[in-house]
Design an enzyme around this catalytic site. Structure first.
Site, PDB file in Angstrom:
ATOM      1  CD  GLU A   1       0.350  -1.069 -36.454  1.00 49.28           C
ATOM      2  OE1 GLU A   1      -0.511  -0.170 -36.513  1.00 49.28           O
ATOM      3  OE2 GLU A   1       1.158  -1.317 -37.391  1.00 49.28           O
ATOM      4  CG  ASN A   2       2.506   2.087 -31.285  1.00 51.91           C
ATOM      5  OD1 ASN A   2       1.605   2.370 -32.070  1.00 51.91           O
ATOM      6  ND2 ASN A   2       3.166   3.006 -30.622  1.00 51.91           N
TER       7      ASN A   2
END
Lengths: 232, 211
Positions: B47-48
């Site tokens: 998700e980064n």
């Protein structure tokens, strides 16, 4: 001219009591020079908007150690003992946001939106005091835009108009924050002449960037995980 | 007898289907990357801002600016793409991620998940967990069946603050595999040597068995 000499010049006008967005996920993609300069500035009572606000005592944690921060708007404080300690002691106010909500609030701030309805957080502590609305049979809650006085971002390459190109997972919150502040400062590994970046390769158009300077970066590793080559 | 952490990760890996976009949470779920069944291709979403996460790097390809959501150094798999956090969570909330495998503190039989805080004891923040739990098409939780003091973590209702409601499809613990069915858990499989009686005794919610 947007090009400035260094972080000190780039941060002119940043004063105590202001809100500051800082790009980065953990220690990856941090505006390291701006943070360092801010830590040496004596400026205090800052509201910091950042996914983590430092980690393992490094990055923005330096501002916490110097007691320069009064409020943090972030999504994750695990691995950040400075913030956890000051939060539990009531010395720093912490507003926790789901990570996607934090990103979208900043995007909304930069995109001229008042906010948005999201399903994330419905039925949890995040929903407290927020407007709920049923849309097509599903419950959503209202999240408001986020803006700041300054955004401090970091990119791999920038040109003198402020066009930015990011590298790998250092992108994260940087382009979003660059859109959402009154003054956006970009520090780049390499500053090039206008025209050197292919227009198709520009991740963030320069109109979002007010000040830009070249700086070297340490790129600290938080968790060094490697594998070993099997012997042939 | 019960499953080791590795066996739990292998069992979770068996849930993956060819072509799945998969997000792995921090901790034990990260291990599932090592147990993708042979012949199956999945893409890991981090998700980064990375779709197409590869394995940990060899020493000579280590790059501090390629990390996963647990801030570990990783690599880019063929076909990887990189993007900002808003686009990353648009993928998650928008239902474009097929499977999220998350750690848990408690799961209730109605699918409610708690994994982000213990009042008065632990505050880490929710990070991406609230978006992931509610946004992925399918949410799997990997956790221990009971706490260190022996309290069940498979509940009739949560005792901890929720991360998301009604989101968990399946829980994999050291004792077996359990589906959240609303008013009960359905046990699909028990680890070798685990009896039905033991599973029932260690589950606070109502437990039924398939077959």
């Amino acid at each position: 001219m947007k090009v400035v000499k260094d972080a000190r010049e780039a941060l002119q006008g940043l004063e105590s009591g202001m809100s500051v967005m800082s790009g980065g996920f953990g220690l990856c993609g941090n505006p390291e020079q701006c943070i360092k300069t801010l830590a040496e500035s004596g400026i205090k009572d800052l509201t910091i908007i950042s996914n983590n606000c430092g980690n393992q005592g490094r990055g923005l944690a330096a501002l916490l150690q110097n007691r320069q921060v009064s409020k943090v708007i972030c999504s994750f404080i695990g691995g950040n003992p400075d913030l956890a300690t000051q939060y539990l002691a009531g010395e720093v106010q912490v507003e926790l946001n789901p990570q996607g909500t934090l990103a979208e609030r900043i995007r909304a701030g930069g995109a001229g939106l008042g906010g948005f309805f999201t399903p994330t957080g419905v039925g949890t502590a995040v929903a407290d005091g927020k407007e709920l609305r049923e849309i097509d049979g599903r419950l959503y809650l209202f999240e408001k835009l986020l803006k700041a006085d300054f955004a401090l971002v970091r990119a791999a390459v920038g040109d003198k108009l402020g066009n930015l190109r990011f590298y790998r997972t250092s992108r994260n919150f940087n382009p979003l924050m660059a859109m959402a502040a009154r003054v956006t400062v970009a520090e780049v590994d390499t500053l090039v002449e206008v025209g050197e970046l292919d227009p198709d390769d520009i991740h963030l158009p320069g109109l979002f960037v007010d000040r830009i300077f070249e700086a070297s970066h340490e790129n600290p590793i938080e968790h060094r995980t490697v594998r070993t080559r099997e012997a042939r | 007898m019960s499953w080791s952490r590795e066996e739990q990760a292998r069992r979770a890996g068996a849930e993956l289907k060819d072509g799945d976009i998969v997000n792995l949470g921090i901790g034990l779920p990260t291990e599932v990357a090592n147990y993708v069944p042979r012949g199956i291709q999945v893409m890991f979403h981090s998700e980064n801002g990375l779709l197409g996460m590869g394995p940990f790097p060899y020493e000579d390809e280590l790059d501090p600016q390629i990390i996963n959501a647990g801030k570990q150094t990783v690599t880019l798999a063929p076909g990887a793409s990189l993007f900002d956090s808003a686009l990353s969570f648009a993928m998650i909330r928008g239902g474009h991620v097929d499977v999220a495998i998350l750690g848990g503190l408690e799961v209730a039989q109605n699918g409610d998940l708690a994994n982000w805080m213990i009042p008065g004891k632990m505050v880490t923040g929710m990070g991406g967990a609230m978006d992931l739990a509610g946004g992925a098409k399918k949410t799997l939780v990997m956790q221990t069946h009971t706490s260190k003091t022996g309290e069940s973590k498979l509940m009739d209702r949560l005792s901890l603050p929720p991360t998301a409601l009604g989101c968990v499809n399946r829980v994999i613990t050291e004792l077996g595999v359990f589906d959240c069915c609303g008013d009960h858990f359905l046990c699909l499989e028990l680890a070798p040597g685990v009896s039905r009686e033991e599973a029932v005794a260690r589950t606070k919610g109502e437990l039924r068995f398939a077959g």
